[in-house]
Design a protein around this motif. Structure first.
Motif, mmCIF file in Angstrom:
data_model
loop_
_atom_site.group_PDB
_atom_site.id
_atom_site.type_symbol
_atom_site.label_atom_id
_atom_site.label_comp_id
_atom_site.label_asym_id
_atom_site.label_seq_id
_atom_site.Cartn_x
_atom_site.Cartn_y
_atom_site.Cartn_z
ATOM 1 N N PRO A 1 0.910 -1.517 -0.134
ATOM 2 C CA PRO A 1 0.151 0.183 -0.116
ATOM 3 C C PRO A 1 0.457 1.669 -0.182
ATOM 4 O O PRO A 1 0.293 2.333 -0.006
ATOM 5 N N GLY A 2 2.420 1.203 -0.291
ATOM 6 C CA GLY A 2 2.993 2.936 -0.169
ATOM 7 C C GLY A 2 2.487 3.740 -0.886
ATOM 8 O O GLY A 2 2.876 4.969 -1.174
ATOM 9 N N ASP A 3 2.265 2.901 -2.062
ATOM 10 C CA ASP A 3 1.884 3.684 -3.804
ATOM 11 C C ASP A 3 0.198 4.131 -3.390
ATOM 12 O O ASP A 3 -0.154 5.157 -3.880
ATOM 13 N N VAL A 4 -0.577 3.141 -3.564
ATOM 14 C CA VAL A 4 -1.682 2.907 -3.393
ATOM 15 C C VAL A 4 -2.474 1.557 -2.492
ATOM 16 O O VAL A 4 -1.944 0.663 -2.573
ATOM 17 N N SER A 5 -3.368 2.354 -2.067
ATOM 18 C CA SER A 5 -3.738 1.111 -1.549
ATOM 19 C C SER A 5 -5.437 0.342 -2.044
ATOM 20 O O SER A 5 -6.095 1.523 -2.317
ATOM 21 N N ILE A 6 -5.647 -0.451 -1.309
ATOM 22 C CA ILE A 6 -7.059 -1.057 -2.130
ATOM 23 C C ILE A 6 -7.597 -1.709 -1.266
ATOM 24 O O ILE A 6 -7.145 -2.675 -0.457
ATOM 25 N N VAL A 7 -8.518 -1.934 -1.608
ATOM 26 C CA VAL A 7 -10.248 -2.711 -0.464
ATOM 27 C C VAL A 7 -10.697 -3.072 -1.397
ATOM 28 O O VAL A 7 -11.156 -2.288 -2.823
ATOM 29 N N GLY A 8 -11.193 -4.379 -1.027
ATOM 30 C CA GLY A 8 -12.068 -5.699 -2.061
ATOM 31 C C GLY A 8 -13.124 -5.417 -1.532
ATOM 32 O O GLY A 8 -13.900 -4.656 -0.345
ATOM 33 N N PHE A 9 -14.448 -6.460 -1.437
ATOM 34 C CA PHE A 9 -15.208 -7.335 -0.868
ATOM 35 C C PHE A 9 -15.775 -8.549 -1.395
ATOM 36 O O PHE A 9 -15.647 -8.333 -2.050
ATOM 37 N N ASP A 10 -16.254 -8.646 -0.399
ATOM 38 C CA ASP A 10 -16.315 -10.460 -0.661
ATOM 39 C C ASP A 10 -15.457 -11.671 0.284
ATOM 40 O O ASP A 10 -16.234 -12.188 0.836
ATOM 41 N N ASP A 11 -14.289 -10.725 -0.033
ATOM 42 C CA ASP A 11 -13.100 -11.943 1.056
ATOM 43 C C ASP A 11 -13.415 -13.688 0.130
ATOM 44 O O ASP A 11 -13.745 -14.540 1.205
ATOM 45 N N ILE A 12 -13.083 -13.531 -0.261
ATOM 46 C CA ILE A 12 -12.578 -15.160 -1.462
ATOM 47 C C ILE A 12 -11.608 -15.468 -1.346
ATOM 48 O O ILE A 12 -10.442 -14.663 -0.549
ATOM 49 N N PRO A 13 -11.606 -16.925 -1.511
ATOM 50 C CA PRO A 13 -10.262 -17.200 -0.387
ATOM 51 C C PRO A 13 -8.742 -16.658 -1.023
ATOM 52 O O PRO A 13 -7.833 -16.994 -0.026
ATOM 53 N N ILE A 14 -8.861 -16.259 -2.661
ATOM 54 C CA ILE A 14 -7.603 -15.627 -2.677
ATOM 55 C C ILE A 14 -6.578 -14.527 -2.175
ATOM 56 O O ILE A 14 -6.034 -14.523 -1.777
ATOM 57 N N ALA A 15 -8.377 -13.867 -1.821
ATOM 58 C CA ALA A 15 -7.642 -12.689 -0.540
ATOM 59 C C ALA A 15 -6.691 -12.815 -0.344
ATOM 60 O O ALA A 15 -5.985 -11.443 0.360
ATOM 61 N N GLU A 16 -6.625 -13.882 0.850
ATOM 62 C CA GLU A 16 -5.295 -13.401 1.962
ATOM 63 C C GLU A 16 -4.470 -14.436 1.028
ATOM 64 O O GLU A 16 -3.237 -14.594 2.489
ATOM 65 N N LEU A 17 -4.321 -14.697 0.152
ATOM 66 C CA LEU A 17 -3.321 -15.631 -0.355
ATOM 67 C C LEU A 17 -2.116 -14.581 -1.162
ATOM 68 O O LEU A 17 -0.918 -15.126 -1.400
#
Length: 340
Positions: free
Chosen positions: A264-280
């Motif tokens: 996140p140093g240059d760009v922060s990103i947030v999503g929605f759903d918390d699919i399994p790959i999100a933490e990988l």
């Protein structure tokens, strides 16, 4: 059957004995039931009869995109509930086989399917299509609602979850924000946009510093929108992307890597759903978790109750969502001074 029982002035079991020819009923009562059947135009529900007789029920699960892990988790929940009923689940993917949703209405009418669980795709579901499906047989929707049409629908708190995600980003000091919403035809897209907007209003973020785009819930659309918005000097580009689902957020992350931008140093990103790959992925994606498996189970349980002639349980209250904070969001302290 309840309407027939009310019209004839008899019990529900008496109606069942008459229409299923499964028990003794006195002549006068039988005549009243048959009169009510003719008056109301009642026809027995063959799907319910099969369930009561312990025959195997077959339900369809319509999913719009097989690449989205959220839909896979919903399908797991449906399959778990169906296994308990010893029912079969037929996976229906209209986009994969290039068939319109009306095709599944025909399957319902022909009783090749006893009922449907429907997850709308990017184009959403029109009122006319919903009516066509509902006239063909029992339908339960997941992650979507249609105004003016009463059909059982299992949803999560998209609005509250989106508001929490945006508030997390804004609380860290981001003011140059890009919002990537989902397809406009979807009720859930509208709810998440409402949540994002409520957070922006609460933090009094100037409208001129917020950029809104609409994606299609796929990785490529997130990457394409990021490509458009991350051109130019660092001082002018968004410091944070708030996305209506994880796949689009992953598309933004993919494009940031291609540009050599730090997340996140240059760009922060947030999503929605918390699919399994999100933490990988690296960094782990900050996102909103919604109970996909539970949504599938509840939808299937609701459908089986309908097939068994019972009343539909109240599924109108949204299921809770939870903000999951990982490493893809940070304060924008250095964003304005970096150049690439």
């Amino acid at each position: 059957m309840k309407d027939v029982a009310r019209q004839a002035g008899v019990s529900l079991s008496t109606v069942s004995y008459v229409v299923n020819d499964s028990g003794p009923v006195a002549g006068a009562r039988r005549a009243r039931v048959l009169d009510a059947v003719r008056l109301l135009g009642y026809t027995p529900n063959e799907s319910a009869r099969r369930l009561r007789n312990k025959s195997t029920a077959t339900i369809g699960l319509i999913v719009p995109d097989l690449s989205n892990q959220f839909f896979a988790l919903v399908a797991e929940g449906v399959e778990q509930a169906a296994a308990e009923q010893e029912a079969l689940v037929v996976l229906c993917a209209p986009e994969a086989i290039d068939r319109p949703t009306q095709y599944y209405a025909r399957l319902l009418r022909s009783q090749r399917l006893d009922g449907l669980i429907y997850l709308p795709g990017g184009e959403g579901m029109t009122l006319s299509l919903a009516l066509e499906l509902a006239e063909a047989g029992p339908v339960v929707m997941v992650d979507e609602r249609i105004r003016g049409f009463e059909v059982p629908s299992v949803v999560a708190d998209s609005r509250g979850g989106a508001r929490a995600a945006a508030e997390h980003v804004l609380a860290l000091g981001h003011t140059r924000v890009a919002i990537i919403g989902g397809p406009e035809a979807l009720w859930t897209s509208e709810q998440r946009m409402f949540g994002f907007q409520e957070a922006l209003a609460g933090y009094k973020v100037p409208l001129h510093s917020v950029t809104v785009r609409v994606g299609d819930h796929r990785i490529d659309s997130g990457a394409s929108i990021a490509s458009e918005l991350l051109q130019g000097p660092a001082s002018a580009r968004p410091t944070a992307f708030i996305c209506a689902n994880d796949l689009m957020a992953l598309g933004v992350l993919k494009h940031c890597r291609a540009l050599g931008l730090a997340v996140p140093g240059d760009v922060s990103i947030v999503g929605f759903d918390d699919i399994p790959i999100a933490e990988l992925v690296t960094p782990g994606l900050t996102t909103v978790s919604q109970p996909a498996r539970t949504m599938g189970q509840l939808a299937a349980d609701t459908l089986f109750r309908l097939l068994d002639g019972g009343e539909c349980a109240d599924v109108s209250s949204p299921l809770p969502t939870t903000l999951v904070v990982r490493d893809s969001v940070a304060a924008p302290d250095t964003c304005a001074t970096r150049t690439h």
